[in-house]
Scaffold this motif. Structure first.
Motif, mmCIF file in Angstrom:
data_model
loop_
_atom_site.group_PDB
_atom_site.id
_atom_site.type_symbol
_atom_site.label_atom_id
_atom_site.label_comp_id
_atom_site.label_asym_id
_atom_site.label_seq_id
_atom_site.Cartn_x
_atom_site.Cartn_y
_atom_site.Cartn_z
ATOM 1 N N ALA A 299 0.833 -1.206 0.000
ATOM 2 C CA ALA A 299 0.000 0.000 0.000
ATOM 3 C C ALA A 299 0.868 1.256 0.000
ATOM 4 N N VAL A 300 1.967 1.217 0.755
ATOM 5 C CA VAL A 300 2.902 2.349 0.762
ATOM 6 C C VAL A 300 3.480 2.571 -0.633
ATOM 7 N N LEU A 301 3.958 1.494 -1.258
ATOM 8 C CA LEU A 301 4.599 1.626 -2.567
ATOM 9 C C LEU A 301 3.623 2.104 -3.633
ATOM 10 N N LEU A 302 2.384 1.639 -3.573
ATOM 11 C CA LEU A 302 1.370 2.141 -4.500
ATOM 12 C C LEU A 302 1.150 3.637 -4.305
ATOM 13 N N GLY A 303 1.190 4.082 -3.045
ATOM 14 C CA GLY A 303 1.062 5.506 -2.776
ATOM 15 C C GLY A 303 2.244 6.300 -3.305
ATOM 16 N N LEU A 304 3.443 5.768 -3.101
ATOM 17 C CA LEU A 304 4.635 6.446 -3.613
ATOM 18 C C LEU A 304 4.642 6.466 -5.141
ATOM 19 N N ASP A 305 4.146 5.423 -5.765
ATOM 20 C CA ASP A 305 4.013 5.427 -7.228
ATOM 21 C C ASP A 305 3.128 6.585 -7.674
ATOM 22 N N ARG A 306 2.109 6.851 -6.891
ATOM 23 C CA ARG A 306 1.123 7.879 -7.262
ATOM 24 C C ARG A 306 1.684 9.289 -7.070
ATOM 25 N N VAL A 307 2.373 9.527 -5.959
ATOM 26 C CA VAL A 307 2.808 10.904 -5.664
ATOM 27 C C VAL A 307 4.153 11.241 -6.294
ATOM 28 N N GLY A 308 4.865 10.236 -6.783
ATOM 29 C CA GLY A 308 6.173 10.501 -7.351
ATOM 30 C C GLY A 308 7.235 10.472 -6.277
ATOM 31 N N ALA A 309 7.723 9.284 -5.978
ATOM 32 C CA ALA A 309 8.672 9.118 -4.882
ATOM 33 C C ALA A 309 10.021 9.712 -5.227
ATOM 34 N N ALA A 310 10.712 10.213 -4.200
ATOM 35 C CA ALA A 310 12.073 10.709 -4.360
ATOM 36 C C ALA A 310 13.011 9.536 -4.641
ATOM 37 N N PRO A 311 14.165 9.800 -5.268
ATOM 38 C CA PRO A 311 15.121 8.716 -5.512
ATOM 39 C C PRO A 311 15.485 7.982 -4.215
ATOM 40 N N GLY A 312 15.458 6.681 -4.279
ATOM 41 C CA GLY A 312 15.807 5.874 -3.113
ATOM 42 C C GLY A 312 14.696 5.681 -2.111
#
Length: 323
Positions: A299-312
């Motif tokens: 669920a966290v990774l899906l959220g980061l995919d959506r908001v545009g995660a910072a490198p790393g």
């Protein structure tokens, strides 16, 4: 933490709920655990109330009152219309400026892959399968029981074992050691006694799930009928995975097939071996593996995919949940 750089991740299942507040840089600010999420049993509002308790604790620990994006992977969000209904209920709580609700099987899939590519089959209390590609395409099944063509899962396996054991004892079916092993688990001496105990609630119906490990133990002991039930579960898992791979045009290229849920995570040798054997025949380029990471990570990774995660960021999040 800035409002535009945060995710509230929710993995809500039939037995427990996990939530996490995470920055776009991958720092996990807070986590919390709550109770079961069962909208069909208690209604949407009461089910979301149960989520709210865990979310409030996580927000308090993180020092925030809202986030940019809510990534919610929820049990019982089996149809798109249910996802929309639940998303509206979460928006009403004002936990985040943007809300995305998915079935909780997507959390298992995303937790097990480096990018949103592959198929996951979850076999816990029930059975479900989803797939996704980075371009946003998904494959899924209604997965609401026998009316949608499902077979198996822990509850279904226990019911199947009981059915065959009852018929074996009274002569309608073929002999099986299940007729002795199932009642013996509850200290009873016959299937008739177990049938009576379940019917009169001397043994609570919810305890039927305890019979699934008995089924696997009986199969491991060589009982032909018990083995046939386990084999059928493997067939169902592979059928779902193969259809999902085909729908996503992944059948002819290497693609992960993630196996999750209590039944598959237990790595029962006969079930595990037959799944891999059938996948090798029907989807030879599939790469099966059991998911051990907690679904809230997905669920966290899906959220980061959506908001545009910072490198790393994704690596940091994985390290946190692996610790």
């Amino acid at each position: 933490m800035g409002l535009s750089a945060s995710v509230l991740a929710v993995d809500a299942g039939n037995s427990k709920t996990d939530v996490a507040v995470v920055t776009a840089g991958g720092e996990v600010l807070a986590t919390a655990r709550g109770g079961a999420f069962r909208p069909p049993a208690v209604g949407v509002d009461r089910a979301v109330d149960a989520l709210a308790e865990a979310v409030t604790r996580a927000f308090d620990a993180a020092g925030v009152t809202s986030v940019e994006h809510v990534s919610a992977c929820l049990a019982n969000a089996d149809l798109p219309v249910e996802e929309e209904q639940l998303a509206a209920a979460l928006r009403a709580r004002a936990w985040g400026a943007d809300v995305e609700v998915r079935n909780d099987t997507f959390a298992v899939l995303r937790a097990g892959v480096a990018e949103p590519l592959g198929v996951a089959v979850v076999c816990g209390a029930g059975v479900n399968c989803v797939g996704m590609r980075p371009d946003g395409r998904t494959a899924r099944f209604p997965a609401i029981g026998r009316i949608s063509g499902d077979w198996g899962g822990g509850w279904g396996l226990a019911e199947e074992a009981l059915w065959h054991a009852a018929r074996a004892e009274d002569g309608r079916g073929e002999p099986t050691e299940l007729a002795k092993a199932l009642p013996a688990h509850f200290g009873l001496d016959s299937m008739y006694a177990l049938i009576e105990a379940l019917h009169l609630r001397h043994v609570e119906p919810a305890r039927r799930h305890e019979l699934t490990p008995v089924l696997f133990a009986t199969a491991s002991g060589g009982d032909p009928l018990a083995r046939s039930i386990v084999d059928r579960q493997a067939d169902e898992v592979v059928a779902m995975a193969t259809v999902a791979l085909t729908r996503l045009d992944l059948l002819d290229e290497p693609a992960p097939v993630l196996l999750g849920g209590s039944v598959l995570a237990a790595r029962h040798p006969r079930l595990d071996d037959r799944i891999r054997e059938l996948l090798a025949a029907r989807a030879p380029k599939a790469v099966p593996r059991v998911v051990t990471a907690p679904p809230v990570l997905g669920a966290v990774l899906l959220g980061l995919d959506r908001v545009g995660a910072a490198p790393g960021a994704r690596e940091r999040v994985r390290e946190h949940f692996a610790a």
